[in-house]
Design a protein around this motif. Structure first.
Motif, short mmCIF file in Angstrom:
data_model
loop_
_atom_site.label_atom_id
_atom_site.label_comp_id
_atom_site.label_asym_id
_atom_site.label_seq_id
_atom_site.Cartn_x
_atom_site.Cartn_y
_atom_site.Cartn_z
N ASP A 251 28.55 -1.05 59.63
CA ASP A 251 28.15 -2.45 59.83
C ASP A 251 26.88 -2.78 59.06
O ASP A 251 26.74 -3.86 58.49
CB ASP A 251 27.94 -2.76 61.32
N GLN B 179 27.67 -3.10 55.39
CA GLN B 179 28.32 -4.39 55.15
C GLN B 179 27.32 -5.53 55.18
O GLN B 179 27.40 -6.47 54.39
CB GLN B 179 29.45 -4.62 56.16
N LYS B 180 26.36 -5.45 56.10
CA LYS B 180 25.33 -6.48 56.18
C LYS B 180 24.53 -6.56 54.88
O LYS B 180 24.26 -7.66 54.38
CB LYS B 180 24.38 -6.18 57.35
N ASN C 227 26.67 -8.15 52.30
CA ASN C 227 26.77 -9.59 52.56
C ASN C 227 25.50 -10.33 52.15
O ASN C 227 25.58 -11.42 51.58
CB ASN C 227 27.05 -9.84 54.05
N GLY D 270 25.56 -10.64 48.45
CA GLY D 270 26.63 -11.55 48.03
C GLY D 270 26.31 -13.00 48.34
O GLY D 270 26.56 -13.90 47.51
N ILE D 271 25.76 -13.26 49.50
CA ILE D 271 25.40 -14.63 49.88
C ILE D 271 24.31 -15.16 48.95
O ILE D 271 24.35 -16.31 48.52
CB ILE D 271 24.95 -14.68 51.36
#
Length: 163
Positions: free
Chosen positions: A135, A138-139, A142, A145-146
């Motif tokens: 997790d 992935q954070k 993210n 990516g954001i």
């Protein structure tokens, strides 16, 4: 608007994303140090001092001592561990005994050779796995990516608006 300007914007976005990733790795480092202390692993402080976050173009790394694997998985029995390292560990931990430090180090080394370390016998520790989780990875992905997506969206919108 020229394509060179878009390339410059993309480079800035990537640099910004890299900085966000670097910040997340610094947080991982802090949490690993906290977990190391919580598990009572601190002896000389070398492991904590060795944890380093490095950043180069398109790469961020968290590096530390080679013996991190032994802190995570333990050491299997079968071979004699380095007695001098155990002696140093005894001194760093402030362990006292009726035995001399050298004799105690030899006794511990023989026990490790026979049975493995306590960490190994217990199936390892959660030093790393409790901090660097799927997790969490992935954070970080993210966040990067954001950062890029939020910067790209206006470019695409302006491009299509202009045509």
């Amino acid at each position: 608007c020229g394509y060179l300007q878009y390339i410059c914007i993309m480079i800035d976005l990537i640099k910004s994303a890299e900085e966000k990733i670097f910040e997340q790795f610094l947080l991982l480092r802090e949490e690993l140090v906290e977990k190391h202390i919580e598990l009572g692993m601190e002896a000389s402080g070398n492991w904590i001092r060795s944890l380093e976050v490095t950043k180069t173009a398109m790469s961020t790394k968290l590096i530390g001592e080679d013996y991190t694997a032994q802190l995570v998985y333990g050491r299997k029995g079968g071979t004699l561990p380095p007695v001098q390292a155990i002696k140093q560990w005894i001194e760093d931990k402030g362990i006292t005994s009726d035995l001399t430090t050298t004799a105690l180090a030899w006794a511990i080394a023989m026990k490790i050779k026979r049975d493995g370390t306590n960490y190994y016998q217990k199936g390892g520790t959660d030093l790393v796995s409790s901090v660097i989780t799927p997790d969490r990875i992935q954070k970080i992905i993210n966040i990067a990516g954001i950062e890029i997506a939020l910067g790209i969206a206006p470019i695409f919108l302006n491009t299509f608006r202009d045509e």
